[in-house]
Design a protein around this motif. Sequence first.
Motif, short mmCIF file in Angstrom:
data_model
loop_
_atom_site.label_atom_id
_atom_site.label_comp_id
_atom_site.label_asym_id
_atom_site.label_seq_id
_atom_site.Cartn_x
_atom_site.Cartn_y
_atom_site.Cartn_z
N UNK A 84 -41.03 -12.86 18.30
CA UNK A 84 -40.17 -11.99 17.50
C UNK A 84 -39.49 -10.95 18.38
N UNK A 85 -38.27 -10.60 18.02
CA UNK A 85 -37.51 -9.52 18.65
C UNK A 85 -37.15 -9.77 20.12
N UNK A 86 -37.15 -11.02 20.55
CA UNK A 86 -36.63 -11.35 21.89
C UNK A 86 -35.21 -11.87 21.72
N UNK B 93 -32.43 -16.58 14.79
CA UNK B 93 -32.67 -16.11 13.43
C UNK B 93 -31.38 -15.63 12.77
N UNK B 94 -30.54 -14.94 13.54
CA UNK B 94 -29.25 -14.47 13.01
C UNK B 94 -28.34 -15.62 12.62
N UNK B 95 -28.38 -16.69 13.41
CA UNK B 95 -27.56 -17.87 13.09
C UNK B 95 -28.00 -18.51 11.78
N UNK B 96 -29.32 -18.56 11.55
CA UNK B 96 -29.81 -19.08 10.26
C UNK B 96 -29.44 -18.11 9.13
N UNK B 97 -29.65 -16.81 9.37
CA UNK B 97 -29.34 -15.79 8.36
C UNK B 97 -27.87 -15.89 7.92
N UNK B 98 -26.98 -16.03 8.87
CA UNK B 98 -25.55 -16.04 8.57
C UNK B 98 -25.11 -17.30 7.83
N UNK B 99 -25.96 -18.32 7.78
CA UNK B 99 -25.63 -19.57 7.08
C UNK B 99 -26.47 -19.77 5.81
N UNK B 100 -27.19 -18.72 5.39
CA UNK B 100 -28.11 -18.89 4.25
C UNK B 100 -27.43 -19.33 2.97
N UNK C 217 -29.58 -26.79 -1.39
CA UNK C 217 -30.94 -26.85 -1.92
C UNK C 217 -31.99 -26.80 -0.80
N UNK C 218 -31.76 -25.91 0.17
CA UNK C 218 -32.62 -25.86 1.36
C UNK C 218 -33.17 -24.46 1.60
N UNK C 219 -34.48 -24.37 1.75
CA UNK C 219 -35.19 -23.14 2.08
C UNK C 219 -35.35 -23.09 3.60
N UNK C 220 -35.18 -21.91 4.19
CA UNK C 220 -35.38 -21.75 5.63
C UNK C 220 -36.60 -20.84 5.84
N UNK C 221 -37.47 -21.24 6.77
CA UNK C 221 -38.66 -20.47 7.11
C UNK C 221 -38.79 -20.42 8.63
N UNK C 222 -39.00 -19.22 9.16
CA UNK C 222 -39.24 -19.08 10.60
C UNK C 222 -40.73 -18.92 10.86
N UNK C 223 -41.20 -19.42 12.01
CA UNK C 223 -42.63 -19.35 12.35
C UNK C 223 -42.79 -18.95 13.82
N UNK C 224 -43.68 -17.97 14.06
CA UNK C 224 -44.12 -17.69 15.42
C UNK C 224 -45.57 -17.23 15.36
N UNK C 225 -46.16 -16.99 16.53
CA UNK C 225 -47.56 -16.55 16.58
C UNK C 225 -47.68 -15.04 16.48
N UNK C 226 -46.57 -14.36 16.25
CA UNK C 226 -46.62 -12.90 16.12
C UNK C 226 -47.40 -12.50 14.87
N UNK C 227 -47.97 -11.30 14.89
CA UNK C 227 -48.67 -10.78 13.73
C UNK C 227 -47.70 -10.43 12.62
N UNK D 210 -47.12 -7.60 11.09
CA UNK D 210 -46.35 -6.37 11.28
C UNK D 210 -45.13 -6.64 12.17
N UNK D 211 -45.33 -7.38 13.25
CA UNK D 211 -44.21 -7.71 14.14
C UNK D 211 -43.16 -8.54 13.40
N UNK D 212 -43.63 -9.47 12.55
CA UNK D 212 -42.70 -10.31 11.78
C UNK D 212 -41.93 -9.46 10.76
N UNK D 213 -42.63 -8.55 10.08
CA UNK D 213 -41.97 -7.67 9.10
C UNK D 213 -40.91 -6.82 9.79
#
Length: 162
Positions: A40-42, A49-56, A63-73, A75-78
């Motif tokens: 997160x935040x690199x 993430x911005x590219x996905x956000x801008x195409x939401x 009919x597509x849900x987008x979900x991001x995943x990383x090993x960050x905690x 709080x870092x994800x929030x």
Amino acid sequence: MAVESGKPVPDFSAPATGDTTVTLSALKGQQVVIYFYPKASTPGCTTEGGDFRDRMAAFEAANTVVIGVSRDGLRAQENFKAKQDFNFALISDKDETVCRLFDVIKLKKMYGKEHLGIERSTFLIDKAGKLAHEWRGVKVAGHAQEVLEKAQALDAASASAD
């Protein structure tokens, strides 16, 4: 067991932003894009993430849900989600359950040292819960658009089959 193209993706539940839990089986009937990013935040992860956000809006229209995943905690994800104004959930996969299911933990080299980390990867799951498409070793530039086009084509194909 890792996911296989054309096969059902095993169900999972994982903690996500907004004090929620993402459960794959609860998303049946919608297409799901799950994208894995190293940290997160690199810079690259922020751009992706911005590219996905801008195409939401277009993903939602397909009919597509987008979900991001990383090993960050969580709080870092929030913080990452809030700072970048992401309009989709981010999963905190500290125990690597989801990462291992999708086989995205790879040996990486940084500054001559080897470590295990997330290989930037994206998966498109169809409305029935089967893996429709996967991208591994992703380069950020143009990637979200390519995923969107596959999601739109899959949605159009399933709509004509219904």
